[in-house]
Design an enzyme around this catalytic site. Structure first.
Site, PDB file in Angstrom:
ATOM      1  N   GLY A 267       0.801  -1.214   0.000  1.00  0.00           N
ATOM      2  CA  GLY A 267       0.000   0.000   0.000  1.00  0.00           C
ATOM      3  C   GLY A 267       0.833   1.261   0.000  1.00  0.00           C
TER       4      GLY A 267
ATOM      5  CE1 TYR B  58       1.041  10.387   5.980  1.00  0.00           C
ATOM      6  CE2 TYR B  58       0.796  12.746   5.636  1.00  0.00           C
ATOM      7  CZ  TYR B  58       1.589  11.660   5.938  1.00  0.00           C
ATOM      8  OH  TYR B  58       2.923  11.851   6.216  1.00  0.00           O
TER       9      TYR B  58
END
Length: 536
Positions: free
Chosen positions: A181, A474
């Site tokens: 990821g 984020y």
């Protein structure tokens, strides 16, 4: 006959729905497991890698990679099945069986997703956990590495240092972050200004598409290869491995960590940092962490501290010369600085003993807590007289343990086009803000998140606009989500998509429509396909 109360009716509906969902979930699991037995002619080769809630190891496997306690409670939806494959050839049958059983797939490489999307969703799903697919192959002569998605950042750094003291890679700082990821969202670290993002230095990849084909850069084509380097790989398939270009680092780097409080002119230093940090020599990286101090000593004794942390790609003498030229106000002197190797600097910034690089191989997160993050990009310096109103948020007791981190841009980030990869936040940005809310007790969750949202809302006047940009690594579901079921509208997805990707969002949608037109690979913030006659 007495009419049932509203609360009684709601309870009956809830029980009925719960029982119906449980029965449906059980049906999905049965279909999935039957399919696996048919697809794997030697089912025993994978049966030990399949975990259902009835398995005694299920909970420990699920929790091992949960680093945010927000997503480790009884009320959080759990995967119906977890699979921990050992070979990439085992992935295509898993995709096929999930499709046949109408289950969503979530892939987890490290478990650091800010919103837990790699192992949490509201619809029936299975998790492919890459913990066993973590091989790293370093070619020091060619300065390249193949890294499987389940490897961690720390293990990559360790293996690079084993081969060469003068090679590194521009990825993140936290050693337990999973490669899969991390790279697919862009990824940055202290080498950002010298070498750009991790995704800028990816030169090949292996991915399993919706049809179960294992593709490399040549066979997937340049459009898909472009999309997975910063566009979020989970929208397009299951990424197996990345080939990266390693970068040169000197034998000696220099670090310093200098803290200043409001009483030591922290506000003025931060204000000045805004004007100069993006102009520093690309070898110099200085970030700033801002937090409240002395919460337990009463409001009168509270203060704000700014911690300036630096990595310089060179020796202390040259660093001191550059600091005197570019940022003398900080007052860095020789005793503040320490020379070391690049791999030791990774340990230093984690607070590890610099003589113990093997600590980078540990996948266990040492401190677990509750966390919520947000991001912003600053394109014009915040006026000096506005910081006082920003600091007041840290004087609220609920802010204890939380901070903001200011990450400087400039250097290589100004040289790469916004459209080179999906990550668009390049020239024009002075720095990035990470808002990090941390707390230790579950009962404080709503209060802390409410504080963070108020803080974020207030900061809107000082950051990028139209769109207010955000960083996909984020992850923040507050900025918009897709619907979990049925067709995802372009208009709805573009609300969050334009913030993460700006104008690159439309190209990502085109790639998605080409590679996964029926939207099998999906999550709350996955790229949607355009509706066409073919996928209606």
């Amino acid at each position: 006959m007495k009419t049932p109360s509203v609360s009684t009716l709601l309870f009956i509906l809830f029980v009925t729905f719960s029982c119906s969902w449980a029965a449906s979930a059980h049906h999905h699991v049965d279909d999935f497991l039957k399919c696996l037995k048919q697809e794997f002619h030697n089912y025993t080769s994978i049966s030990s890698l399949v975990y259902t809630p009835t398995n005694s190891s299920y909970s420990s496997v699920l929790r091992f990679s949960i680093h945010n306690l927000r997503f480790d409670s009884e009320s959080i939806p759990k995967p119906l099945v977890i699979i921990t494959p050992e070979h990439e050839s085992q992935i295509p049958p898993l995709i096929y069986c999930a499709k046949q059983s109408h289950l969503q797939i979530r892939t987890r490489s490290g478990g650091h997703d800010f919103e837990g999307l790699s192992y949490v969703t509201q619809v029936p799903f299975v998790v492919i956990d890459f913990i066993n697919l973590s091989e790293i192959t370093i070619d020091a002569q060619q300065k390249t590495a193949w890294v499987q998605s389940g490897a961690t950042i720390g293990s990559l750094y360790y293996r690079i240092a084993e081969k060469s003291p003068t090679l590194g890679f521009p990825a993140g700082a936290c050693p337990t972050i999973g490669i899969g990821g991390h790279f697919s969202g862009g990824a940055y670290g202290a080498l950002l200004r010298k070498y750009g993002l991790a995704a800028d230095n990816v030169i090949d990849a292996r991915i399993v598409d919706v049809n179960g084909r294992i593709l490399d850069r040549k066979s997937m084509g340049e459009d898909l290869f472009w999309a997975i380097r910063g566009g979020g790989g989970a929208s397009f398939g299951v990424i197996l491995a990345w080939k990266v270009q390693l970068v040169d680092v000197p034998k000696t780097v220099t670090v310093f960590t200098v803290q200043r409080t409001l009483e030591q002119n922290a506000t003025q230093l931060i204000h000045h940092w805004q004007h100069v940090a993006h102009k520093f020599d690309p070898d110099l990286f200085i970030l700033v962490r801002v937090a409240g101090e002395n919460y337990n000593q009463g409001r009168r004794n509270m203060t704000i501290s700014a911690t300036f942390s630096s990595l310089f790609l060179g020796g202390v003498d040259r660093l001191l010369t550059l600091m005197q030229e570019s940022f003398p106000e900080l007052g860095v002197v020789r005793k503040d600085c320490t020379e070391m190797s690049w791999i030791q600097s990774i340990l230093y910034f984690q607070g590890f003993p610099i003589e113990s690089p093997q600590l980078l191989l540990n996948r266990t997160q040492p401190f677990a807590g509750y966390f919520k993050g947000k991001s912003d990009y600053v394109q014009k310096p915040i006026p000096l007289n506005r910081f006082e109103s920003i600091w007041r948020f840290f004087y609220e007791p609920v802010a204890e343990g939380s901070d903001i981190v200011l990450i400087p841009y400039g250097g290589r980030m100004d040289e790469i086009s916004e459209s080179a990869i999906p990550f668009p936040h390049r020239a024009g940005n002075l720095y990035k803000i990470l808002y990090a809310a941390n707390w230790q007790e579950a009962q404080n969750t709503d209060r802390v998140i409410s504080w963070l949202r108020r803080f974020y809302s207030y900061m809107a006047r000082y950051v990028s606009k139209s769109p207010r940009e955000a960083f996909i690594n984020y992850r923040d579901l507050d900025i918009g989500v897709n619907n979990n079921k049925g067709r995802v509208s372009y208009a709805r997805a573009s609300v969050w998509g334009k913030k993460y990707f700006k104008n690159n969002f439309d190209r990502l949608v085109r790639v998605k429509t080409m590679i996964d037109p029926k939207n099998f690979f999906r999550n709350e913030q996955s790229i949607p396909p355009r509706r066409t006659k073919k996928n209606d």
